[in-house]
Design an enzyme around this catalytic site. Structure first.
Site, PDB file in Angstrom:
ATOM      1  N   GLY A   1       0.799  -1.216   0.000  1.00  0.00           N
ATOM      2  CA  GLY A   1       0.000   0.000   0.000  1.00  0.00           C
ATOM      3  C   GLY A   1       0.834   1.269   0.000  1.00  0.00           C
ATOM      4  N   ALA A   2       0.192   2.406   0.399  1.00  0.00           N
ATOM      5  CA  ALA A   2       0.804   3.743   0.271  1.00  0.00           C
ATOM      6  C   ALA A   2       1.309   3.885  -1.168  1.00  0.00           C
ATOM      7  CB  ALA A   2       1.914   3.951   1.295  1.00  0.00           C
ATOM      8  N   LEU A   3       0.382   3.676  -2.087  1.00  0.00           N
ATOM      9  CA  LEU A   3       0.745   3.507  -3.496  1.00  0.00           C
ATOM     10  C   LEU A   3       1.257   4.793  -4.137  1.00  0.00           C
ATOM     11  CD1 LEU A   3      -2.262   1.271  -4.627  1.00  0.00           C
ATOM     12  CD2 LEU A   3      -0.002   0.558  -3.800  1.00  0.00           C
TER      13      LEU A   3
ATOM     14  N   HIS B   1       4.404   1.797  -8.032  1.00  0.00           N
ATOM     15  CA  HIS B   1       3.452   0.682  -7.935  1.00  0.00           C
ATOM     16  C   HIS B   1       2.535   0.662  -9.167  1.00  0.00           C
ATOM     17  CE1 HIS B   1       4.019   1.451  -3.430  1.00  0.00           C
ATOM     18  NE2 HIS B   1       4.352   0.182  -3.550  1.00  0.00           N
TER      19      HIS B   1
ATOM     20  N   GLY C   1       9.125  -4.836  -8.663  1.00  0.00           N
ATOM     21  CA  GLY C   1       9.912  -3.666  -9.045  1.00  0.00           C
ATOM     22  C   GLY C   1      11.402  -3.908  -8.883  1.00  0.00           C
ATOM     23  N   GLN C   2      12.149  -3.406  -9.846  1.00  0.00           N
ATOM     24  CA  GLN C   2      13.621  -3.527  -9.792  1.00  0.00           C
ATOM     25  C   GLN C   2      14.201  -2.770  -8.602  1.00  0.00           C
ATOM     26  OE1 GLN C   2      15.883  -1.835 -13.156  1.00  0.00           O
ATOM     27  NE2 GLN C   2      17.451  -1.504 -11.584  1.00  0.00           N
ATOM     28  N   LYS C   3      13.431  -1.831  -8.052  1.00  0.00           N
ATOM     29  CA  LYS C   3      13.943  -1.084  -6.894  1.00  0.00           C
ATOM     30  C   LYS C   3      14.345  -2.055  -5.778  1.00  0.00           C
ATOM     31  CE  LYS C   3      11.820   1.358  -3.624  1.00  0.00           C
ATOM     32  NZ  LYS C   3      12.065   1.113  -2.352  1.00  0.00           N
TER      33      LYS C   3
ATOM     34  N   GLN D   1      15.011  -8.689  -3.768  1.00  0.00           N
ATOM     35  CA  GLN D   1      13.698  -9.339  -3.632  1.00  0.00           C
ATOM     36  C   GLN D   1      13.302  -9.999  -4.960  1.00  0.00           C
ATOM     37  OE1 GLN D   1      10.091  -7.808  -1.403  1.00  0.00           O
ATOM     38  NE2 GLN D   1       9.618  -7.018  -3.422  1.00  0.00           N
TER      39      GLN D   1
ATOM     40  N   ARG E   1       8.125   4.916   1.749  1.00  0.00           N
ATOM     41  CA  ARG E   1       8.801   5.514   2.912  1.00  0.00           C
ATOM     42  C   ARG E   1       9.196   6.972   2.666  1.00  0.00           C
ATOM     43  NH1 ARG E   1      10.481   0.118   3.139  1.00  0.00           N
ATOM     44  NH2 ARG E   1      10.232  -0.856   5.195  1.00  0.00           N
TER      45      ARG E   1
HETATM   46  P1  AMP Z   1       6.010  -2.443  -1.615  1.00  0.00           P
HETATM   47  O1  AMP Z   1       4.650  -1.861  -1.470  1.00  0.00           O
HETATM   48  O2  AMP Z   1       7.108  -1.542  -1.152  1.00  0.00           O
HETATM   49  O3  AMP Z   1       6.115  -3.839  -1.051  1.00  0.00           O
HETATM   50  O4  AMP Z   1       6.257  -2.597  -3.164  1.00  0.00           O
HETATM   51  C1  AMP Z   1       5.383  -3.351  -3.970  1.00  0.00           C
HETATM   52  C2  AMP Z   1       6.043  -3.572  -5.304  1.00  0.00           C
HETATM   53  O5  AMP Z   1       6.283  -2.306  -5.919  1.00  0.00           O
HETATM   54  C3  AMP Z   1       7.410  -4.251  -5.174  1.00  0.00           C
HETATM   55  O6  AMP Z   1       7.554  -5.194  -6.229  1.00  0.00           O
HETATM   56  C4  AMP Z   1       8.374  -3.099  -5.325  1.00  0.00           C
HETATM   57  O7  AMP Z   1       9.638  -3.474  -5.837  1.00  0.00           O
HETATM   58  C5  AMP Z   1       7.628  -2.223  -6.324  1.00  0.00           C
HETATM   59  N1  AMP Z   1       8.119  -0.842  -6.263  1.00  0.00           N
HETATM   60  C6  AMP Z   1       8.291  -0.089  -5.156  1.00  0.00           C
HETATM   61  N2  AMP Z   1       8.824   1.108  -5.483  1.00  0.00           N
HETATM   62  C7  AMP Z   1       8.993   1.099  -6.825  1.00  0.00           C
HETATM   63  C8  AMP Z   1       9.508   2.042  -7.775  1.00  0.00           C
HETATM   64  N3  AMP Z   1       9.969   3.231  -7.399  1.00  0.00           N
HETATM   65  N4  AMP Z   1       9.523   1.704  -9.079  1.00  0.00           N
HETATM   66  C9  AMP Z   1       9.065   0.474  -9.473  1.00  0.00           C
HETATM   67  N5  AMP Z   1       8.563  -0.457  -8.633  1.00  0.00           N
HETATM   68  C10 AMP Z   1       8.532  -0.154  -7.327  1.00  0.00           C
END
Ligand code: AMP
Length: 269
Positions: free
Chosen positions: A28-30, A34, A145-147, A151, A185
């Protein structure tokens, strides 16, 4: 857009649909990072399922979990606007029932080092929840996400071991116009913090231009530290045998703290 709080209802809907399903797990906190994953899924599948679940098992610091942003109402509005098919927002009890009989997988070798060292138990928690979510959503394709590069490696490994029919996709990191990698974050950074944060990508980029050689890595670390960021690690990660391109690769990976907020980023070499 379907909204499911219960696993049973999600599974029963999934079983009633016969088209291809893309799945995007999130906490979340999209933000636009995302949404990029979801857009890619929507282009390539008949249905796109998004999950929103802040998974306590992948947080190694209680404080980070307690402070994780929750913007569910806005998130649901964004998801409705881009037109995903279904959102799964399970409660804790749905994911981890008191009588828990689910036999989850364990992370493989990619979980060792970097995030695995600095966040003990993190990838065990990630794999635990992602395994359950894959089982319930039964997707044809998944989007990460590659970020969160490490993972991606851990999850593609899980897929190779346990979900051979799922196609793994990774999507490049979405950045703010100044280069700061988008992250939920970032909401906890001050305006000044966001300004300082741009030094991370600027320096990784410079280092990547020099192929990440040792001297370039040292300069990169010094510049990031002198901008006021505590570097946790800054190094080169190597991988091979990944089921997506580049199959054999190298990347510069970074993790550090700015204003008490943990940030990560990377550049593939
Ligand atoms: P999270 O909500 O942080 O668990 O992220 C959910 C998905 O979004 C994960 O696969 C992350 O790698 C991806 N994600 C988070 N930030 C980015 C970003 N800046 N660019 C691309 N994908 C992202």
């Amino acid at each position: 857009m379907k909204l499911f709080y219960s696993t049973r209802k999600l599974v029963s809907w999934r079983q009633s649909e016969s088209g291809s399903v893309g799945f995007v797990p999130t906490m979340g906190a999209l933000h636009d990072g995302h949404l990029a994953l979801m857009r890619e899924s929507m282009q390539n599948n008949d249905f796109t399922i998004v999950s929103i679940f802040v998974n306590p098992k992948q947080f190694n610091r209680q404080e980070d979990f307690d402070n994780y942003p929750n913007t569910l109402k806005t998130d649901l509005k964004k998801l409705q606007e881009i037109g995903v098919s279904a959102v799964f927002v399970p409660t804790m009890e749905e994911v981890y029932p008191t009588e828990d009989t689910y036999k989850t997988a364990k992370p493989g070798a990619f979980a060792i080092g970097f995030e695995g060292d600095f966040r003990p138990g993190h990838f065990e928690g990630v794999v635990n929840v992602v395994d359950r979510l894959f089982y319930w959503t039964n997707p044809n394709q998944v989007y990460f996400g590659q970020k969160d590069l490490q993972q991606c490696l851990v999850i593609s490994d899980l897929i190779k071991e346990k979900y051979k029919d799922i196609r793994f996709n990774w999507i490049p990191t979405e950045r703010e116009s100044d280069g700061l990698a988008m992250s939920s974050r970032n909401k906890r950074l001050s305006e000044n913090g966001k300004h300082i944060g741009q030094q991370i990508y600027a320096n990784l980029f410079k280092c990547a231009e020099q192929e990440g050689v040792k001297a370039a890595l040292d300069n990169c670390r010094n510049s990031i530290v002198s901008s006021g960021i505590d570097v946790e690690y800054l190094d080169i990660i190597h991988w091979n045998d990944m089921p997506v391109e580049p199959k054999t690769g190298r990347a510069i990976v970074f993790a550090g703290y700015l204003e008490g907020v943990r940030l990560i980023d990377n550049i593939i070499l």
